[in-house]
Design a protein around this motif. Structure first.
Motif, mmCIF file in Angstrom:
data_model
loop_
_atom_site.group_PDB
_atom_site.id
_atom_site.type_symbol
_atom_site.label_atom_id
_atom_site.label_comp_id
_atom_site.label_asym_id
_atom_site.label_seq_id
_atom_site.Cartn_x
_atom_site.Cartn_y
_atom_site.Cartn_z
ATOM 1 N N ASN A 187 -17.974 19.255 -47.258
ATOM 2 C CA ASN A 187 -17.512 19.753 -48.561
ATOM 3 C C ASN A 187 -16.173 20.474 -48.451
ATOM 4 O O ASN A 187 -15.359 20.448 -49.380
ATOM 5 C CB ASN A 187 -18.562 20.686 -49.170
ATOM 6 C CG ASN A 187 -19.775 19.919 -49.672
ATOM 7 O OD1 ASN A 187 -19.824 18.689 -49.590
ATOM 8 N ND2 ASN A 187 -20.771 20.642 -50.187
ATOM 9 N N ARG A 220 -12.933 19.463 -50.581
ATOM 10 C CA ARG A 220 -12.338 20.499 -51.432
ATOM 11 C C ARG A 220 -10.852 20.668 -51.111
ATOM 12 O O ARG A 220 -10.009 20.731 -52.009
ATOM 13 C CB ARG A 220 -13.074 21.824 -51.238
ATOM 14 C CG ARG A 220 -12.536 22.937 -52.154
ATOM 15 C CD ARG A 220 -13.149 24.296 -51.827
ATOM 16 N NE ARG A 220 -14.560 24.336 -52.145
ATOM 17 C CZ ARG A 220 -15.541 24.388 -51.241
ATOM 18 N NH1 ARG A 220 -15.235 24.390 -49.937
ATOM 19 N NH2 ARG A 220 -16.799 24.444 -51.599
ATOM 20 N N CYS A 232 -7.690 19.821 -53.528
ATOM 21 C CA CYS A 232 -6.755 20.896 -53.870
ATOM 22 C C CYS A 232 -5.308 20.452 -53.669
ATOM 23 O O CYS A 232 -4.433 20.746 -54.479
ATOM 24 C CB CYS A 232 -7.057 22.118 -53.009
ATOM 25 S SG CYS A 232 -5.975 23.525 -53.317
ATOM 26 N N ALA A 291 -14.464 15.285 -56.012
ATOM 27 C CA ALA A 291 -14.697 16.726 -55.846
ATOM 28 C C ALA A 291 -15.224 17.347 -57.137
ATOM 29 O O ALA A 291 -16.120 18.200 -57.115
ATOM 30 C CB ALA A 291 -13.405 17.410 -55.408
ATOM 31 N N LEU A 350 -17.208 20.832 -56.645
ATOM 32 C CA LEU A 350 -16.468 21.566 -55.615
ATOM 33 C C LEU A 350 -15.190 22.144 -56.211
ATOM 34 O O LEU A 350 -14.135 21.514 -56.219
ATOM 35 C CB LEU A 350 -16.141 20.641 -54.441
ATOM 36 C CG LEU A 350 -17.344 20.012 -53.734
ATOM 37 C CD1 LEU A 350 -16.881 19.043 -52.658
ATOM 38 C CD2 LEU A 350 -18.226 21.098 -53.124
ATOM 39 N N HIS A 406 -11.981 24.763 -56.608
ATOM 40 C CA HIS A 406 -11.061 25.328 -55.632
ATOM 41 C C HIS A 406 -9.984 26.136 -56.335
ATOM 42 O O HIS A 406 -9.758 25.997 -57.530
ATOM 43 C CB HIS A 406 -10.409 24.219 -54.806
ATOM 44 C CG HIS A 406 -9.642 23.235 -55.649
ATOM 45 N ND1 HIS A 406 -10.211 22.103 -56.150
ATOM 46 C CD2 HIS A 406 -8.362 23.255 -56.107
ATOM 47 C CE1 HIS A 406 -9.321 21.440 -56.868
ATOM 48 N NE2 HIS A 406 -8.192 22.124 -56.855
#
Length: 712
Positions: free
Chosen positions: A415, A419, A423, A440, A445, A447
């Motif tokens: 993960n 992530r 990002c 994601a 997930l 961020h």
């Protein structure tokens, strides 16, 4: 506004307000006013009778809204505007048909209502132009079609053959009108392909803040920011930033040019990499691009080679026509037989039928939602023996999916890898980045911005700082060759084991490989069948180019039935491969859709862009597909080959008919009047046959249905 509904079929509505309702320019303003509505797709106006034709969604609610808008328009609401390229193109066609109708109407009227002496006088009056043009060629020592036409018309008048002379001039006038229409239509299409359709730009204020403004409000001296992938809307000087600008639409050079502060950029070019701030020098009609458009006067560049050859062939036949006429007179001493030979003009039919065949094919392409920038590109497409496909977005749906995320060390879990990748990748709109960000998001997930400004390197990857450490994400070549990221033998085995059938995105932190993301971009369902049919239609070599890994490229090629492919290809590699194929004597079609395809598109003999292509791909492409269906490539091949077959068939028929007339004239079997009548009638017949559609009704759709059933 008062109006009367003249036609309504559910999606097309035509109303009429009367002859003096609005001017031509006010009609363009009305069209732009109506086109502001999302449910209205096209609007055409005619100031001659106050007609407004609207193409809309077709529902009752939309139609009522159109009526309400028209009723609410007052005289004060009318404003003048410029025509769109679509309106200009339609007006060119309408004006041509109006001109042709007038010519036919006048000819019929003269023959029905004017007395013979007056008709003969008009024939002599119209003949003066052709005789003068012939004399001009003679004094310049040019033995061309104008000289032959002038001599034939003068010879007919000297022997009081008024009807044959009149018929010949009528056909020649139609040929001239067709040639003029071809040139105007080609110029309009080219202008449309070069026109900048930019509504808004980012203006940089005195304090450095960016503000989005309408493009029409830009003034000289303003500072605008152009982001990566955007078309530059103005001419200006770079005052800040650093970027690679593709100037293929301006200079024809396929490779991007480095632009830094102090360098000049031009409207219509595209920023491939980086962001730049430009101080505006000129905009709209003052830009270099629009000056180039205004200077497009040499129609030879827009003609198919076949059309240019036809015109040269027509000129080359002229000396032989004069020679045959002279020999006939010397042998027979019969001026009537000599005139029979002179009146049979091969060049008239050749000059008429060839542009008609090309115009007809381009119209048919447009009807099938394919925009062709010139007849020569259809000819190149027909003669091509090699087609090169970019994989992503062309042979695939450009909708990749994340199928696996694999950590490469104990520092980060699965993960964490996804992530971090999301990002970094969320700042870019390419399909693989979208797939990672989407995955994601689906997994929840979230961020925060834990990295510095990101730098995107075209066809390689992204460099940034993540939590204070250098982070790179991208292709195997980028990480291991360019960035010298270290990989252990254990990691190599893990990559080989888990990534055989997929494209792979690599993530490294501080020079160490931390994870891989396996991406699958499934091929289009119709792609395999399209490739098979293209081979049956004479395309000998089908090549796939992709930036994917060897394993991903191999899997894609196998699914498509392609035997030749190149993996991990860079933009400059694509253009080099195309040039190598051309050096081997191959005629190459390049099909692509992305920024990184533009060098190869510019290098190919004929470039084809897909529906959802980038701005630069559409700029560079010679043919643009306006639907998202690969079967259009098959349709285009059938259409282009059919066009050349039609032209060659016309040549054979013209030679056969006119050759027979020459023999019969020399033998005295038919007089000049009969020879001229048959010649003119056959020319008109060949002209009509040249306008017939190449594609058979239902042929294309039935092919799709069969293939769709096979897929199912």
């Amino acid at each position: 506004m008062k109006y009367q509904v003249m036609y309504d079929n559910g999606t097309r509505l035509r109303v009429r307000s009367g002859q003096w309702a609005f001017t031509k320019e006010e009609g363009y303003g009305l069209a732009s006013l109506l086109l502001n509505q999302s449910f209205i797709h096209e609007v055409y106006t005619s100031h001659r009778n106050g007609s407004i034709t609207v193409y809309y969604d077709g529902d009752i609610e939309s139609k009522q809204k159109i009526f309400d808008i028209l009723k609410s328009i007052t005289i004060d609401d009318l404003f003048e505007a410029e025509a769109t390229q679509i309106q200009v193109s339609k007006e060119i066609t309408n004006d041509f048909y109006l001109k042709l109708s007038k010519m036919i109407f006048n000819r019929i009227s003269y023959r029905l209502f004017l007395p013979m002496p007056l008709r003969n006088a008009l024939t002599i009056y119209h003949a003066a132009k052709y005789i003068w043009q012939g004399l001009d060629s003679l004094t310049a020592f040019r033995c061309d079609v104008a000289l032959l036409d002038g001599a034939a018309v003068a010879g007919a008048l000297l022997h009081k053959q008024y009807k044959p002379a009149s018929s010949m001039m009528f056909l020649l006038s139609i040929s001239d009108a067709l040639e003029d229409y071809t040139i105007q239509k080609a110029k309009s299409t080219l202008k449309d392909s070069l026109a900048l359709n930019i509504d808004t730009v980012w203006v940089v204020g005195e304090n450095g803040e960016e503000k989005q403004c309408p493009a029409v409000d830009i003034n000289k001296g303003d500072k605008i920011k152009i982001h990566m992938g955007d078309v530059i809307p103005v001419d200006g000087k770079v005052i800040e930033g650093d970027g690679m600008v593709n100037e293929a639409s301006m200079t024809g050079e396929p490779l991007a040019v480095h632009k830094k502060p102090g360098k000049t950029v031009h409207a219509g070019t595209v920023v491939e990499e980086g962001n730049i701030i430009v101080e505006v020098y000129s905009m709209n009609k003052e830009t270099r691009l629009n000056k180039i458009i205004d200077l497009i006067e040499n129609s030879e560049e827009l003609k198919a080679d076949t059309q240019s050859k036809a015109e040269k062939l027509a000129d080359s036949i002229v000396p032989y026509s004069f020679l045959a006429t002279a020999l006939t007179y010397l042998i027979t001493r019969n001026p009537t037989k000599a005139l029979s030979v002179l009146m049979v003009d091969f060049s008239c039919a050749i000059k008429l039928t060839t542009p008609l065949s090309i115009i007809s094919a381009m119209r048919e392409a447009s009807d099938n939602r394919m925009m062709v920038k010139g007849g020569k590109f259809l000819e190149n497409y027909a003669n091509a023996d090699t087609i090169v496909f970019d994989k992503t977005g062309t042979l695939t749906n450009a909708a990749p999916k994340v199928v696996d995320v694999i950590p490469m060390s104990r520092r980060y879990k699965r993960n964490d890898i996804l992530r971090m990748a999301a990002c970094i990748e969320e700042h870019f709109a390419h399909s693989i980045a979208t797939a990672i960000v989407k995955q994601a998001k689906e997994e929840g997930l979230k961020h925060e911005e834990d990295h510095s400004e990101v730098k995107y390197i075209v066809a390689h990857g992204i460099v940034t700082e993540y939590e204070g450490k250098r982070a790179v994400i991208g292709s195997k070549h980028f990480l291991f060759d360019d960035e010298k990221v270290k990989v252990t033998k254990t990691q190599e085995k893990k990559i080989e084991k888990n990534a055989k059938e997929h494209s792979v995105v690599y993530l490294a932190i501080d020079g160490k490989l931390e994870g891989i993301i396996c991406i699958d971009d499934p091929v289009r369902e119709e792609a395999k069948y399209v490739i098979e049919e293209l081979k049956q239609l004479g395309i000998e070599n089908v090549i796939m180019l992709t930036g994917d890994s060897e394993s991903g490229a191999k899997a894609g090629a196998k699914a498509l039935g392609i035997t030749e492919y190149r993996s991990q290809v860079l933009p400059e590699d694509k253009s080099r491969i195309v040039e190598e194929l051309q050096a081997e004597g191959k005629t190459v079609i390049m099909v692509g859709d992305g920024i990184n395809d533009s060098p190869a598109l510019a290098a190919a003999d004929v470039a084809v862009s897909m529906k959802n292509s980038s701005d630069i791909a559409r700029e560079v492409a010679d043919i643009s597909l306006l639907s998202d269906d690969l079967h259009d490539l098959v349709t285009l091949r059938k259409l282009s080959v059919g066009m050349l077959d039609k032209i060659n068939s016309n040549y054979r028929n013209i030679v056969a008919v006119n050759g027979s007339l020459l023999v019969l004239g020399v033998l005295g079997v038919i007089p000049p009047s009969t020879s001229s009548m048959i010649h003119n009638f056959s020319t008109m017949l060949f002209g009509v046959m040249s306008t017939k559609s190449v594609l058979k009704d239902g042929e294309y759709n039935s092919t799709i249905e069969v293939e769709a059933s096979e897929v199912a």
